[in-house]
Design a protein around this motif. Sequence first.
Motif, short mmCIF file in Angstrom:
data_model
loop_
_atom_site.label_atom_id
_atom_site.label_comp_id
_atom_site.label_asym_id
_atom_site.label_seq_id
_atom_site.Cartn_x
_atom_site.Cartn_y
_atom_site.Cartn_z
N VAL A 87 -4.44 0.79 -7.91
CA VAL A 87 -4.17 0.69 -9.34
C VAL A 87 -4.76 1.89 -10.08
CG1 VAL A 87 -4.61 -0.68 -11.43
CG2 VAL A 87 -4.01 -1.83 -9.29
N VAL A 88 -5.97 2.28 -9.70
CA VAL A 88 -6.61 3.44 -10.33
C VAL A 88 -5.81 4.70 -10.00
CG1 VAL A 88 -8.70 4.88 -10.38
CG2 VAL A 88 -8.89 2.39 -10.42
N LEU A 89 -5.32 4.82 -8.76
CA LEU A 89 -4.52 5.99 -8.40
C LEU A 89 -3.26 6.09 -9.27
CD1 LEU A 89 -4.80 5.96 -4.50
CD2 LEU A 89 -5.95 7.50 -6.12
N VAL A 90 -2.65 4.95 -9.56
CA VAL A 90 -1.46 4.95 -10.42
C VAL A 90 -1.87 5.30 -11.85
CG1 VAL A 90 0.34 3.51 -11.45
CG2 VAL A 90 -0.10 3.39 -8.99
N ARG A 91 -2.92 4.67 -12.34
CA ARG A 91 -3.37 4.94 -13.71
C ARG A 91 -3.74 6.41 -13.89
NH1 ARG A 91 -3.00 1.53 -18.12
NH2 ARG A 91 -3.00 -0.60 -17.38
N ALA A 92 -4.31 7.01 -12.85
CA ALA A 92 -4.74 8.41 -12.91
C ALA A 92 -3.58 9.38 -12.70
CB ALA A 92 -5.83 8.67 -11.88
N GLY A 93 -2.42 8.84 -12.35
CA GLY A 93 -1.26 9.70 -12.15
C GLY A 93 -1.19 10.33 -10.78
N VAL A 94 -2.04 9.89 -9.86
CA VAL A 94 -1.99 10.40 -8.49
C VAL A 94 -0.76 9.85 -7.77
CG1 VAL A 94 -3.21 10.47 -6.27
CG2 VAL A 94 -4.49 10.68 -8.41
#
Length: 152
Positions: A87-94
């Motif tokens: 989820v953090v990877l998606v939020r960070a745009g990774v």
Amino acid sequence: MKNSKRDTTPARPHASASPAEFGRWLAERLESLGYDLSGPRSGGRTAFAADSGISPSTVTRLLRGEMPTDTRILRTLAEAIRVDYPVVLVRAGVLTPDELAAVQQPSTSPRITPEQAADQLGITDPAERKVFVNMAKTLRRTPDGGEQQLAE
């Protein structure tokens, strides 16, 4: 300062539109966990840095939307804010939400029936076809792939 309540609300993967949006999302998340980010001297950034093991300068950069190139920081962040790493990877745009979905549920080739397999293999003789289809059905329903039944 840090709230002792444990937040168990799962975060859904949504792509951040920009690094600034990631910073706003992170600030909201930290505030929901009890960190006071109301001002530069409120203590929330420093407390979060101490609790998470992320340097205070990195916490400040994350909140400003200055994205790290090291995904280990994002993993540490995910653990500290109790949000799934993907989820953090998606939020960070990774990752995009579509890329995440593809990794979490990779598409597989559709299963074919034993009859379709016989067709594709060119098994046309009725007796050979019946043996092939029956063997395929037997192998599919045995837990060990049919080896035990064949060995007996």
